[in-house]
Design an enzyme around this catalytic site. Structure first.
Site, PDB file in Angstrom:
ATOM      1  N   ARG A   1      78.762 103.293   9.901  1.00 21.57           N
ATOM      2  CA  ARG A   1      79.941 103.248   9.016  1.00 21.57           C
ATOM      3  C   ARG A   1      80.270 101.800   8.637  1.00 21.57           C
ATOM      4  O   ARG A   1      80.650 101.522   7.494  1.00 21.57           O
ATOM      5  CB  ARG A   1      81.140 103.914   9.691  1.00 21.57           C
ATOM      6  CG  ARG A   1      82.363 103.986   8.783  1.00 21.57           C
ATOM      7  CD  ARG A   1      83.489 104.814   9.380  1.00 21.57           C
ATOM      8  NE  ARG A   1      84.036 104.214  10.589  1.00 21.57           N
ATOM      9  CZ  ARG A   1      84.996 104.768  11.324  1.00 21.57           C
ATOM     10  NH1 ARG A   1      85.518 105.948  10.985  1.00 21.57           N
ATOM     11  NH2 ARG A   1      85.450 104.166  12.415  1.00 21.57           N
TER      12      ARG A   1
ATOM     13  N   ARG B   1      91.100  79.390  -2.203  1.00 17.72           N
ATOM     14  CA  ARG B   1      91.679  80.666  -2.610  1.00 17.72           C
ATOM     15  C   ARG B   1      91.488  80.943  -4.101  1.00 17.72           C
ATOM     16  O   ARG B   1      91.949  80.173  -4.950  1.00 17.72           O
ATOM     17  CB  ARG B   1      93.166  80.703  -2.256  1.00 17.72           C
ATOM     18  CG  ARG B   1      93.793  82.066  -2.514  1.00 17.72           C
ATOM     19  CD  ARG B   1      95.262  82.105  -2.113  1.00 17.72           C
ATOM     20  NE  ARG B   1      95.795  83.438  -2.328  1.00 17.72           N
ATOM     21  CZ  ARG B   1      96.179  83.922  -3.517  1.00 17.72           C
ATOM     22  NH1 ARG B   1      96.116  83.157  -4.594  1.00 17.72           N
ATOM     23  NH2 ARG B   1      96.628  85.152  -3.623  1.00 17.72           N
TER      24      ARG B   1
ATOM     25  N   LEU C   1      89.464 108.412   5.603  1.00 21.06           N
ATOM     26  CA  LEU C   1      88.420 107.701   6.328  1.00 21.06           C
ATOM     27  C   LEU C   1      87.477 108.720   6.962  1.00 21.06           C
ATOM     28  O   LEU C   1      87.951 109.696   7.550  1.00 21.06           O
ATOM     29  CB  LEU C   1      89.036 106.825   7.426  1.00 21.06           C
ATOM     30  CG  LEU C   1      88.004 105.937   8.098  1.00 21.06           C
ATOM     31  CD1 LEU C   1      87.767 104.682   7.254  1.00 21.06           C
ATOM     32  CD2 LEU C   1      88.409 105.569   9.502  1.00 21.06           C
TER      33      LEU C   1
ATOM     34  N   HIS D   1      90.766  84.826  -6.515  1.00 25.36           N
ATOM     35  CA  HIS D   1      90.576  86.256  -6.290  1.00 25.36           C
ATOM     36  C   HIS D   1      89.106  86.698  -6.346  1.00 25.36           C
ATOM     37  O   HIS D   1      88.652  87.480  -5.529  1.00 25.36           O
ATOM     38  CB  HIS D   1      91.378  87.059  -7.316  1.00 25.36           C
ATOM     39  CG  HIS D   1      92.847  87.086  -7.022  1.00 25.36           C
ATOM     40  ND1 HIS D   1      93.614  85.948  -6.997  1.00 25.36           N
ATOM     41  CD2 HIS D   1      93.680  88.114  -6.743  1.00 25.36           C
ATOM     42  CE1 HIS D   1      94.871  86.268  -6.715  1.00 25.36           C
ATOM     43  NE2 HIS D   1      94.937  87.581  -6.556  1.00 25.36           N
TER      44      HIS D   1
ATOM     45  N   GLU E   1      95.481 112.348   5.726  1.00 28.71           N
ATOM     46  CA  GLU E   1      95.126 112.026   7.117  1.00 28.71           C
ATOM     47  C   GLU E   1      96.309 111.321   7.738  1.00 28.71           C
ATOM     48  O   GLU E   1      97.345 111.133   7.097  1.00 28.71           O
ATOM     49  CB  GLU E   1      93.874 111.141   7.161  1.00 28.71           C
ATOM     50  CG  GLU E   1      94.053 109.813   6.432  1.00 28.71           C
ATOM     51  CD  GLU E   1      92.815 108.923   6.450  1.00 28.71           C
ATOM     52  OE1 GLU E   1      91.965 109.066   7.341  1.00 28.71           O
ATOM     53  OE2 GLU E   1      92.716 108.062   5.555  1.00 28.71           O
TER      54      GLU E   1
ATOM     55  N   LYS F   1      86.498 101.222   5.372  1.00 32.96           N
ATOM     56  CA  LYS F   1      87.352 100.800   6.489  1.00 32.96           C
ATOM     57  C   LYS F   1      87.681  99.312   6.360  1.00 32.96           C
ATOM     58  O   LYS F   1      87.142  98.472   7.091  1.00 32.96           O
ATOM     59  CB  LYS F   1      86.658 101.129   7.813  1.00 32.96           C
ATOM     60  CG  LYS F   1      87.602 101.178   8.991  1.00 32.96           C
ATOM     61  CD  LYS F   1      86.963 101.916  10.147  1.00 32.96           C
ATOM     62  CE  LYS F   1      87.732 101.803  11.427  1.00 32.96           C
ATOM     63  NZ  LYS F   1      89.106 102.307  11.362  1.00 32.96           N
TER      64      LYS F   1
ATOM     65  N   TYR G   1      86.272  96.530   9.298  1.00 35.04           N
ATOM     66  CA  TYR G   1      86.368  96.528  10.757  1.00 35.04           C
ATOM     67  C   TYR G   1      85.922  97.855  11.327  1.00 35.04           C
ATOM     68  O   TYR G   1      85.730  98.836  10.597  1.00 35.04           O
ATOM     69  CB  TYR G   1      87.808  96.198  11.195  1.00 35.04           C
ATOM     70  CG  TYR G   1      88.788  97.348  11.032  1.00 35.04           C
ATOM     71  CD1 TYR G   1      89.228  97.745   9.778  1.00 35.04           C
ATOM     72  CD2 TYR G   1      89.253  98.053  12.142  1.00 35.04           C
ATOM     73  CE1 TYR G   1      90.107  98.806   9.633  1.00 35.04           C
ATOM     74  CE2 TYR G   1      90.134  99.108  12.015  1.00 35.04           C
ATOM     75  CZ  TYR G   1      90.559  99.482  10.754  1.00 35.04           C
ATOM     76  OH  TYR G   1      91.420 100.535  10.613  1.00 35.04           O
TER      77      TYR G   1
HETATM   78  N1  PMP Z   1      91.944 107.571   9.518  1.00 35.07           N
HETATM   79  C1  PMP Z   1      92.326 106.289   9.524  1.00 35.07           C
HETATM   80  C2  PMP Z   1      93.148 105.792   8.376  1.00 35.07           C
HETATM   81  C3  PMP Z   1      91.986 105.426  10.584  1.00 35.07           C
HETATM   82  O1  PMP Z   1      92.362 104.150  10.576  1.00 35.07           O
HETATM   83  C4  PMP Z   1      91.237 105.955  11.665  1.00 35.07           C
HETATM   84  C5  PMP Z   1      90.882 105.078  12.834  1.00 35.07           C
HETATM   85  N2  PMP Z   1      89.953 104.135  12.522  1.00 35.07           N
HETATM   86  C6  PMP Z   1      90.846 107.297  11.632  1.00 35.07           C
HETATM   87  C7  PMP Z   1      91.209 108.077  10.542  1.00 35.07           C
HETATM   88  C8  PMP Z   1      90.041 107.906  12.733  1.00 35.07           C
HETATM   89  O2  PMP Z   1      88.729 107.415  12.703  1.00 35.07           O
HETATM   90  P1  PMP Z   1      87.851 107.272  14.013  1.00 35.07           P
HETATM   91  O3  PMP Z   1      87.702 108.646  14.585  1.00 35.07           O
HETATM   92  O4  PMP Z   1      86.568 106.710  13.541  1.00 35.07           O
HETATM   93  O5  PMP Z   1      88.600 106.377  14.936  1.00 35.07           O
END
Ligand code: PMP
Length: 288
Positions: free
Chosen positions: A52, A100, A206, A102, A181, A148, A33
Site C-alpha cells: 500500500r 516553498r 482507505l 506549490h 469510513e 494514505k 505514511y
Molecule cells: N481509514 C482511515 C481513514 C485510516 O486512517 C485507517 C488507518 N490507517 C483505516 C481506515 C484503517 O486502515 P488499516 O486497517 O490499514 O489500519
C-alpha cells in the site's frame, strides 16, 4: 527507556529527532505514511502495508525512497533498538526539502523518511472486549482518500468531535447519507439479513489492511459478506456494527450517535471475527 526514532539514515533519541522546516511534508502535507501493528516483536501484515505504501507513493508521483529490502531491515532495526514487543510502528515518507513553492520540484528530491514506535497494549480477548460509541460527522475530505497521505486535518477534526462527545470514533458520512469510513478506521455493520457489510473500495475510503484481512477471514469462516454502501439510518438499526484498523483490530460498536446498536453489547458476529483476527495475528507472530 526513551524512544529511538529513525530519521533520514540515523537513529536518534526521539526528543532530538527533527525535520528541516522546508520539508514539503510539513508545508504541504506532501508525504505518505503507514502504521503497522507489532505483536510479540513481529510486524503484522507487513507485505500488504508495504504494498500500500508503494501504491501511495506512485499515486502522488514519488519514487520509492529506498529498496523494499532496505526499508524492511530499517523497520526491524527500529523495533529492536526500541525493544518493542507490542505496539505500533509509524513510517512516514515526505517528498523532501525545497524552497516553498506549490509545484513539485522539477528534479526529484531526496525523500525524508521517519520511523517512530509506540509501545501499546493491543486487544487480546473477544469475550471481554468493550463496545464503543461512534458519532457521525460530514465527510469533508478531499476526493482521493484512498491514498494514505499525511493530509489528515479533516480526520483530526472529526476525531476531536468524537473525543469531545466521549465517543471512540467519528463515522464520516457522504452527500448521499452513506457512511464512508471512520476518521482512522473502516466501518462495518451486520445487516438485518445477517450479512457482514462494508463499503466497497474506491477513491472515497482507505483500503484498510485490517479490512482486507477481516474480509478474507469472514469469507473463509462462512459468513455472508457483502461489499456495498450503507446509510447512517441502516447502521443505526443494524444487528451489529464494528470498526477495523491496525490498532483497533476489530472493535464492536454499541452506540451510533444516540442510537443503541443491537442489545447494547458487543455482537456475536463481531466477537467471532475479532477471535478469528486474533488467531490470524497470533499465527503471524509464530510463523515469521
Ligand atoms: N481509514 C482511515 C481513514 C485510516 O486512517 C485507517 C488507518 N490507517 C483505516 C481506515 C484503517 O486502515 P488499516 O486497517 O490499514 O489500519
Amino acid at each position: 527507556m526513551s524512544r529511538i526514532a529513525y530519521v533520514n539514515g540515523r537513529y536518534v533519541p526521539q526528543a532530538a529527532a527533527a525535520l528541516n522546516v522546508e520539508d514539503r511534508g510539513t508545508q504541504f502535507a506532501d508525504g505518505v505514511y503507514e502504521v503497522m501493528a507489532v505483536v510479540g516483536g513481529r510486524l503484522i501484515d507487513e507485505v500488504p502495508h508495504l504494498d500500500r505504501l508503494r501504491r501511495s507513493l506512485a499515486e502522488i508521483e514519488m519514487r520509492p525512497s529506498m529498496a523494499a529490502g532496505a526499508l524492511r531491515a530499517i523497520l526491524r532495526e527500529t523495533i529492536a533498538r526500541n525493544r518493542l514487543v507490542d505496539g505500533i510502528v509509524y513510517l512516514q515518507i515526505n517528498r523532501g526539502v525545497a524552497p516553498r513553492a506549490h509545484a513539485f520540484p522539477a528534479q526529484d528530491l531526496a525523500p525524508s523518511t521517519v520511523i517512530t514506535v509506540k509501545h501499546m497494549g493491543l486487544p487480546r480477548d473477544p469475550d471481554t472486549v468493550a463496545g464503543v460509541a461512534v458519532i457521525t460527522q460530514p465527510d469533508i475530505r478531499w476526493k482521493r482518500v484512498d491514498v494514505k497521505t499525511v493530509g489528515l486535518l479533516a480526520n483530526c477534526m472529526a476525531k476531536s468531535r468524537a473525543t469531545e462527545a466521549g465517543a471512540y470514533e467519528a463515522w464520516l458520512v457522504d452527500g448521499d447519507g452513506d457512511v464512508t469510513e471512520g476518521s482512522s478506521t473502516n466501518a462495518w455493520i451486520v445487516d438485518r439479513d445477517g450479512s457482514v457489510v462494508t463499503r466497497p473500495l474506491g477513491n472515497d475510503i482507505l483500503p484498510g489492511i485490517t479490512r482486507a484481512s477481516v474480509l478474507a477471514l469472514a469469507r473463509g469462516h462462512g459468513f455472508t459478506v457483502v461489499e456495498r454502501p450503507f446509510t447512517v439510518a441502516e447502521a443505526k438499526s443494524a444487528r451489529e456494527a464494528f470498526l477495523t484498523g491496525t490498532t483497533a483490530f476489530v472493535k464492536p460498536i454499541v452506540r451510533i450517535d444516540d442510537a443503541v446498536i443491537g442489545n447494547g453489547h458487543p455482537g456475536l458476529a463481531t466477537r467471532a471475527l475479532l477471535g478469528h483476527y486474533l488467531d490470524y495475528v497470533a499465527g503471524q507472530g509464530a510463523a515469521a
